[in-house]
Design a protein around this motif. Structure first.
Motif, PDB file in Angstrom:
ATOM      1  N   LEU A   1      -2.206  -5.934   4.695  1.00  0.00           N
ATOM      2  CA  LEU A   1      -1.371  -4.920   4.057  1.00  0.00           C
ATOM      3  C   LEU A   1      -0.007  -4.868   4.722  1.00  0.00           C
TER       4      LEU A   1
ATOM      5  N   VAL B   1      -9.404  -4.294   4.484  1.00  0.00           N
ATOM      6  CA  VAL B   1      -8.194  -4.655   5.225  1.00  0.00           C
ATOM      7  C   VAL B   1      -8.547  -5.281   6.579  1.00  0.00           C
TER       8      VAL B   1
ATOM      9  N   CYS C   1       0.850  -1.189   0.000  1.00  0.00           N
ATOM     10  CA  CYS C   1       0.000   0.000   0.000  1.00  0.00           C
ATOM     11  C   CYS C   1       0.884   1.237   0.000  1.00  0.00           C
TER      12      CYS C   1
END
Length: 222
Positions: A110, A202, A78
């Motif tokens: 992530l 997420v 990310c």
């Protein structure tokens, strides 16, 4: 730190699980690490062309996405992520593929360093949108209505197209606007297939601290 994260990931994974790989250099390092530790007999799925190429180069066999129903862990990079597990991914332009992986994953994780982790996410970087090829008038209407600017990505002299034949457009938004409001507007705009704000997907963050050489796992409250 990339190898430290890759080693942490390897310890999270159990035998015979299905693993999804997104995009980015740290994901590439994870692919390399998995290729050297194939005793867990994993199934690996990747929808990014760049990641698939890395997997091919390091000898990591891939399973077709259409052949899996559930993914145990998906690991992805990310650009920015905050304490509410809201994230912005802008460079790759593969958010549609990444959200497909997230949709069927028990854990969508992530990978971030401390400089990418914020208390609250703001639109300080352009938001990448996948736009239907015949939806350019919709883009112009969006620009007029919200006083924003969209730039279509190019490859050489031609406009860049996604694997689905759509445009990629980078929209620079007002930093004073909340990402929740921006995401809602983009979600409701017919012609925008996807955008690179990740608001609900997420589940976990692997946060790397280069000063201490450590990785910590943050898990979203259900």
């Amino acid at each position: 730190m990339k190898q430290t994260i890759a080693n942490y990931v390897l310890n999270l994974i159990d035998e015979h699980q299905v693993i999804g790989l997104g995009g980015g250099s740290t994901v590439a390092q994870i692919a390399t690490t998995l290729s050297k530790n194939q005793s867990k007999h994993l199934k690996v799925v990747a929808l990014s062309d760049a990641t698939r190429q890395v997997c091919q180069e390091v000898g990591l066999a891939l399973t077709d996405f259409s052949e899996v129903d559930v993914i145990d862990w998906t690991f992805d990079g990310c650009d920015l992520v905050d304490e509410q597990f809201h994230a912005l991914k802008t460079k790759g332009g593969i958010q549609t593929q990444e959200k497909l992986l997230a949709q069927v994953s028990h854990h969508y994780v992530l990978l971030a360093t401390q400089d990418k982790y914020q208390a609250n996410l703001y639109a300080t970087l352009p938001i990448c949108c996948e736009l239907l090829a015949d939806a350019l008038p919709v883009l112009r209407q969006l620009e007029r209505t919200h006083q924003v600017k969209g730039v279509l990505r190019k490859q050489g002299q031609a406009f860049e197209k996604t694997p689905h034949g759509n445009y990629l457009v980078d929209i620079s938004w007002h930093q004073t606007d909340s990402v929740e409001m921006i995401a809602q507007i983009l979600d409701q705009t017919i012609g925008i297939v996807s955008h690179s704000l990740f608001m609900r997907e997420v589940t976990d963050i692997l946060l790397a601290d280069s000063r201490q050489g450590s990785v910590s796992r943050l898990t979203r409250n259900k």
